[in-house]
Design a protein around this motif. Structure first.
Motif, PDB file in Angstrom:
ATOM      1  N   PRO A 495       0.821  -1.184  -0.157  1.00  0.00           N
ATOM      2  CA  PRO A 495      -0.038   0.091   0.006  1.00  0.00           C
ATOM      3  C   PRO A 495       0.861   1.215   0.089  1.00  0.00           C
ATOM      4  O   PRO A 495       1.670   1.519   0.767  1.00  0.00           O
ATOM      5  CB  PRO A 495      -0.597  -0.245   1.233  1.00  0.00           C
ATOM      6  CG  PRO A 495      -0.619  -1.633   1.761  1.00  0.00           C
ATOM      7  CD  PRO A 495       0.763  -2.094   1.142  1.00  0.00           C
ATOM      8  N   ILE A 496       0.347   2.326  -0.860  1.00  0.00           N
ATOM      9  CA  ILE A 496       1.131   3.494  -0.736  1.00  0.00           C
ATOM     10  C   ILE A 496       0.121   4.739  -0.493  1.00  0.00           C
ATOM     11  O   ILE A 496      -0.899   4.540  -1.196  1.00  0.00           O
ATOM     12  CB  ILE A 496       1.571   3.733  -2.443  1.00  0.00           C
ATOM     13  CG1 ILE A 496       2.439   2.672  -2.626  1.00  0.00           C
ATOM     14  CG2 ILE A 496       2.421   5.102  -2.485  1.00  0.00           C
ATOM     15  CD1 ILE A 496       2.603   2.555  -4.231  1.00  0.00           C
ATOM     16  N   LEU A 497       0.416   5.397   0.589  1.00  0.00           N
ATOM     17  CA  LEU A 497      -0.482   6.400   0.822  1.00  0.00           C
ATOM     18  C   LEU A 497      -0.543   7.657  -0.070  1.00  0.00           C
ATOM     19  O   LEU A 497       0.455   8.137  -0.324  1.00  0.00           O
ATOM     20  CB  LEU A 497      -0.175   6.830   2.408  1.00  0.00           C
ATOM     21  CG  LEU A 497      -0.994   8.001   2.783  1.00  0.00           C
ATOM     22  CD1 LEU A 497      -2.599   7.571   2.945  1.00  0.00           C
ATOM     23  CD2 LEU A 497      -0.559   8.542   4.289  1.00  0.00           C
ATOM     24  N   ILE A 498      -1.634   7.936  -0.573  1.00  0.00           N
ATOM     25  CA  ILE A 498      -1.590   8.980  -1.468  1.00  0.00           C
ATOM     26  C   ILE A 498      -2.286  10.532  -0.786  1.00  0.00           C
ATOM     27  O   ILE A 498      -1.583  11.452  -1.050  1.00  0.00           O
ATOM     28  CB  ILE A 498      -2.675   8.804  -2.746  1.00  0.00           C
ATOM     29  CG1 ILE A 498      -2.178   7.342  -3.271  1.00  0.00           C
ATOM     30  CG2 ILE A 498      -2.763  10.024  -3.660  1.00  0.00           C
ATOM     31  CD1 ILE A 498      -0.690   7.418  -3.991  1.00  0.00           C
ATOM     32  N   GLU A 499      -3.237  10.277   0.025  1.00  0.00           N
ATOM     33  CA  GLU A 499      -3.800  11.372   0.442  1.00  0.00           C
ATOM     34  C   GLU A 499      -4.840  11.074   1.434  1.00  0.00           C
ATOM     35  O   GLU A 499      -5.421  10.022   1.557  1.00  0.00           O
ATOM     36  CB  GLU A 499      -4.360  12.790  -0.343  1.00  0.00           C
ATOM     37  CG  GLU A 499      -5.680  12.006  -1.121  1.00  0.00           C
ATOM     38  CD  GLU A 499      -6.283  13.226  -2.192  1.00  0.00           C
ATOM     39  OE1 GLU A 499      -4.953  13.840  -2.725  1.00  0.00           O
ATOM     40  OE2 GLU A 499      -7.483  13.319  -2.490  1.00  0.00           O
ATOM     41  N   ILE A 500      -5.419  11.900   2.581  1.00  0.00           N
ATOM     42  CA  ILE A 500      -6.204  11.638   3.389  1.00  0.00           C
ATOM     43  C   ILE A 500      -7.229  12.961   3.616  1.00  0.00           C
ATOM     44  O   ILE A 500      -6.831  14.232   3.447  1.00  0.00           O
ATOM     45  CB  ILE A 500      -5.533  11.555   4.971  1.00  0.00           C
ATOM     46  CG1 ILE A 500      -4.680  10.299   4.992  1.00  0.00           C
ATOM     47  CG2 ILE A 500      -6.442  11.499   5.976  1.00  0.00           C
ATOM     48  CD1 ILE A 500      -3.635  10.546   6.058  1.00  0.00           C
ATOM     49  N   ASN A 501      -8.568  12.816   3.463  1.00  0.00           N
ATOM     50  CA  ASN A 501      -9.533  13.444   3.332  1.00  0.00           C
ATOM     51  C   ASN A 501     -10.415  13.843   4.568  1.00  0.00           C
ATOM     52  O   ASN A 501     -10.763  12.619   5.124  1.00  0.00           O
ATOM     53  CB  ASN A 501     -10.456  13.195   1.982  1.00  0.00           C
ATOM     54  CG  ASN A 501      -9.770  13.198   0.842  1.00  0.00           C
ATOM     55  OD1 ASN A 501      -9.633  14.002   0.100  1.00  0.00           O
ATOM     56  ND2 ASN A 501      -9.346  11.967   0.419  1.00  0.00           N
ATOM     57  N   SER A 502     -10.556  14.868   4.993  1.00  0.00           N
ATOM     58  CA  SER A 502     -11.219  15.052   6.526  1.00  0.00           C
ATOM     59  C   SER A 502     -12.702  15.163   6.456  1.00  0.00           C
ATOM     60  O   SER A 502     -13.419  14.921   7.403  1.00  0.00           O
ATOM     61  CB  SER A 502     -10.599  16.666   6.927  1.00  0.00           C
ATOM     62  OG  SER A 502     -10.968  17.624   6.212  1.00  0.00           O
ATOM     63  N   THR A 503     -13.245  15.585   5.031  1.00  0.00           N
ATOM     64  CA  THR A 503     -14.801  15.458   4.875  1.00  0.00           C
ATOM     65  C   THR A 503     -14.908  14.330   3.666  1.00  0.00           C
ATOM     66  O   THR A 503     -15.305  14.926   2.895  1.00  0.00           O
ATOM     67  CB  THR A 503     -15.305  16.668   4.837  1.00  0.00           C
ATOM     68  OG1 THR A 503     -14.796  17.571   5.672  1.00  0.00           O
ATOM     69  CG2 THR A 503     -16.751  16.754   4.723  1.00  0.00           C
ATOM     70  N   PRO A 504     -14.786  13.130   3.869  1.00  0.00           N
ATOM     71  CA  PRO A 504     -15.107  12.336   2.761  1.00  0.00           C
ATOM     72  C   PRO A 504     -16.538  12.205   2.482  1.00  0.00           C
ATOM     73  O   PRO A 504     -17.426  12.439   3.362  1.00  0.00           O
ATOM     74  CB  PRO A 504     -14.618  10.970   3.519  1.00  0.00           C
ATOM     75  CG  PRO A 504     -14.742  10.992   4.794  1.00  0.00           C
ATOM     76  CD  PRO A 504     -14.513  12.322   5.255  1.00  0.00           C
ATOM     77  N   ASP A 505     -16.658  12.151   1.177  1.00  0.00           N
ATOM     78  CA  ASP A 505     -18.111  11.921   0.566  1.00  0.00           C
ATOM     79  C   ASP A 505     -18.763  10.670   1.063  1.00  0.00           C
ATOM     80  O   ASP A 505     -18.292   9.433   0.908  1.00  0.00           O
ATOM     81  CB  ASP A 505     -17.819  11.672  -1.133  1.00  0.00           C
ATOM     82  CG  ASP A 505     -19.327  11.760  -1.581  1.00  0.00           C
ATOM     83  OD1 ASP A 505     -20.460  11.917  -0.874  1.00  0.00           O
ATOM     84  OD2 ASP A 505     -19.277  11.547  -2.881  1.00  0.00           O
ATOM     85  N   LEU A 506     -19.700  10.633   1.917  1.00  0.00           N
ATOM     86  CA  LEU A 506     -20.520   9.743   2.186  1.00  0.00           C
ATOM     87  C   LEU A 506     -21.940   9.441   1.718  1.00  0.00           C
ATOM     88  O   LEU A 506     -22.839   8.700   2.310  1.00  0.00           O
ATOM     89  CB  LEU A 506     -20.821   9.548   3.608  1.00  0.00           C
ATOM     90  CG  LEU A 506     -19.654   9.882   4.661  1.00  0.00           C
ATOM     91  CD1 LEU A 506     -19.572  10.398   6.031  1.00  0.00           C
ATOM     92  CD2 LEU A 506     -18.729   8.379   4.647  1.00  0.00           C
ATOM     93  N   SER A 507     -22.165   9.988   0.492  1.00  0.00           N
ATOM     94  CA  SER A 507     -23.232   9.678  -0.129  1.00  0.00           C
ATOM     95  C   SER A 507     -23.327   8.344  -0.979  1.00  0.00           C
ATOM     96  O   SER A 507     -22.229   7.701  -1.334  1.00  0.00           O
ATOM     97  CB  SER A 507     -23.583  10.984  -0.994  1.00  0.00           C
ATOM     98  OG  SER A 507     -22.342  10.864  -2.312  1.00  0.00           O
ATOM     99  N   ALA A 508     -24.667   7.971  -1.175  1.00  0.00           N
ATOM    100  CA  ALA A 508     -24.934   6.868  -1.809  1.00  0.00           C
ATOM    101  C   ALA A 508     -24.801   7.041  -3.499  1.00  0.00           C
ATOM    102  O   ALA A 508     -25.751   7.020  -4.202  1.00  0.00           O
ATOM    103  CB  ALA A 508     -26.265   6.136  -1.515  1.00  0.00           C
TER     104      ALA A 508
END
Length: 644
Positions: A495-508
């Motif tokens: 695994p290679i870490l690309i980025e981290i998002n603080s408000t991820p999209d949780l929509s369907a």
């Protein structure tokens, strides 16, 4: 003229009396409802079960309502009904309808919420009651949910390990291309050396087809181009090994020398120009280059991802969803682009040219991480489920369009799937974890590759990032945050870490996210709310992978006011992670390692300690202030909500 008095008929009298009785009944019913609602509000306040949610996170809302919590509405939720008087709302209130929701919220407005789900940019309120809050605040420099902050965390982790590319955090090389001239020069040097390796790798790959790269009679590229690349890689190896380089006495390459090399090597790689060389000299060069590349890749594992095109990806430092991202392989173009967009604080990241592909298509993995700060612990939780996101186009290293290389759903939803794509790929460009495991099994990968390598690598990367960010983390009790973490895999499933998002999209957005996102939110409430009230409560698919203890002690000796210890969860064998911690409290640095007057602890290298046995103690010289109880506010709120 005589005046005749008006005498109502018996029917009219009965009608008026009936209306009066109905009005009295309605008033009595409203008063009764008001009393019931006030009692419920007071009970919810005493049990700390009042919440506020900004946005359409209905899964979170339903999960709290199911647990007996009451909602204090935000101004924009049922805005028209909130403008109505309470008496009108009570007349129309029925169990579970909007009028009841708004009526209860009006009564509850005198109380603070004990759970707040809010946007990142919103100012934190109600600090005196310490509500569960979905934001963990830290200094901008170490906010790993931004590209710039993630670089700082990577640099911090690198210092702990004492070497570049150390085990624990694997990430592409990246640089901040702002007004920092020193860092720009570091990038230029990296770009130049990457071109040397790319050129030599191209020669090695095509050694069995010499007519493609050499022509002793008609070749137009000088053999000195190859010798130049070998010399620079040898110097880099010597530098890494801290030995005197073979050519250090010579004058370092000039800017013109580098420009000539970049131009000539690109002519060979991209335009099929041939080197004026014979086969024997080519093979001698290839053997030397192969040894050199293996040597340097042992020290820098990320060099294996580089490929032969020297591609770099430019990203705005504080934006998400793929906005403003471009891919370039020309040094001047990269520097010019960053200079012309200074307000967007561009970072440049080495593009992974040799990722693991599925049916010749690029993908990444969205993994969820939950960070929770209790009264004395910081906990890192990972979700046991995740999903894959595919590109809509087949992978092509020479096609630099975003539809080929950016796998974000916000980008790919703008494009139609290429008709020539493998039919086994999903039409909605997403796979659930089980589908990926079936694919791995079909590729003859070991059965344990997911647990022992992929998921274990997620843990190592994210633990290292969180620990690196603690220097500027505000340890505010009951704060938590859900992050969407994006990983890619190399050909060995690393695994290679690309980025981290603080408000991820949780929509369907697809049937995959329609299943996993509500589960993530529901399980988030289990970890944050249920577990804090019942140590045996289920945590769903969330698994605690690491915890850090910090204790505030009310002692006269202020040199022992703060103690921090880290402990890993006993899950699987793991690689080594750093153990240096500096903690910030409420945005101010409040800890420095204290030295005992009697003896000093033995010095140890952090990189040599496995995470299971890692413990670090940090003493703080600052006094810690307890949160004040708002007795006056509580008494005032009770006064206004008691039944009349």
């Amino acid at each position: 003229m005589s005046l005749v008095a008006y005498i109502p008929s018996p029917f009219q009298i009965t009608k008026v009396i009936g209306q009066s009785e109905k009005s009295d009944a309605a008033a009595l019913q409203a008063k009764t409802l008001a009393g019931i609602y006030r009692a419920k509000v007071i009970e919810a306040y005493k049990n700390r079960r009042i919440f506020t949610i900004y946005g359409n996170y209905n899964t979170i809302r339903r999960a709290l309502l199911k647990r007996g919590w009451l909602e204090r509405l935000t101004p924009n939720r049922y805005a028209k009904l909130q403008n109505l008087p309470l008496d009108i709302l009570l007349q129309h209130a029925k169990r579970g309808n909007e009028y009841e929701t708004v009526a209860i919220s009006k009564i509850i407005n005198h109380f603070p919420p004990f759970f707040v789900w809010q946007p990142k940019a919103q100012r934190d309120l109600y600090g005196d009651v310490k509500p569960y809050r979905n934001r963990v605040r830290r200094g901008q420099g170490f906010d790993f949910s931004t590209k710039v902050g993630l670089i700082s965390c990577a640099e911090q982790a690198k210092l702990w390990y004492g070497q570049e590319g150390g085990v624990g955090m694997l990430y592409p090389r990246f640089f901040r291309l702002g007004d920092n001239e020193e860092e720009q020069m570091e990038f230029v040097k990296d770009f130049q050396l990457t071109q040397c390796r790319s050129f030599l790798r191209y020669l090695i790959k095509n050694k069995d087809d010499p007519e493609l790269i050499i022509d002793f009679e008609n070749g137009v590229i000088s053999p000195q181009t190859v010798n130049f690349a070998l010399e620079q890689i040898q110097c880099h190896i010597d530098e890494c090994e801290n030995v005197d380089g073979l050519s250090q006495a010579d004058k370092p390459p000039s800017e013109k020398d580098w420009q000539d090399f970049l131009t000539n090597s690109n002519q060979v790689i991209n335009n099929a120009k041939q080197i004026k060389w014979n086969y024997r000299e080519l093979m001698t060069c290839v053997r030397t280059a192969d040894v050199m590349l293996r040597s340097i890749e042992d020290k820098h594992p990320d060099y294996k991802w580089d490929g032969m095109k020297n591609l770099w990806i430019l990203k705005p430092g504080y934006q998400s969803r793929g906005l403003g991202i471009v891919i370039r392989n020309n040094l001047e173009d990269i520097l010019r682009w960053a200079a012309s967009h200074l307000n967007r604080r561009y970072i440049v990241q080495k593009y992974i040219e040799q990722p693991l592909l599925i049916y010749n298509t690029k993908f990444d993995i969205r993994q969820y991480m939950l960070l929770v700060i209790r009264d004395s612990k910081i906990e890192i939780w990972l979700y046991r489920d995740c999903y894959l996101r595919f590109s809509s186009q087949e992978y092509c290293i020479d096609d630099l369009r975003e539809s080929v290389h950016l796998t974000n759903n916000s980008v790919q939803k703008k494009y139609k799937n290429k008709t020539s794509r493998d039919p086994r790929l999903p039409k909605n460009n997403m796979w659930c974890l089980e589908q990926f495991k079936v694919y791995l099994k079909g590729q003859n990968k070991p059965e344990e590759v997911w647990e022992s390598k992929v998921y274990a690598g997620f843990r190592e990367n994210l633990i290292a990032v969180v620990l690196a960010s603690l220097d500027e983390t505000n340890l505010c009790e009951n704060c938590f945050e859900l992050y969407g973490c994006d990983f890619m895999l190399d050909n060995e499933c690393t695994p290679i870490l690309i980025e981290i998002n603080s408000t991820p999209d949780l929509s369907a957005s697809t049937e995959v996210t329609a299943r996993i996102c509500p589960m993530v939110m529901e399980d988030c409430i289990k970890v944050v709310v249920d577990l804090s009230r019942n140590k045996r409560a289920s945590t769903g698919h969330f698994q605690k992978v690491y915890e850090i203890s910090y204790n505030f002690k009310q002692a006269e000796d202020t040199s022992e006011a703060f103690n921090v210890q880290g402990k890993a969860m006993e899950l699987h064998s793991r690689a080594k992670v750093p153990c240096k911690l500096n903690i910030f409290k409420r945005g101010k640095k409040v800890c420095t390692p204290s030295k005992s007057p009697s003896k000093e602890p033995p010095k140890q290298k952090p990189a040599s300690l496995p995470i299971q046995s890692r413990k670090s103690n940090i003493n703080i010289s600052n006094n810690v202030r307890n949160a004040l109880h708002s007795n006056a506010k509580e008494a005032l709120a009770l006064r206004y909500t008691m039944p009349k």
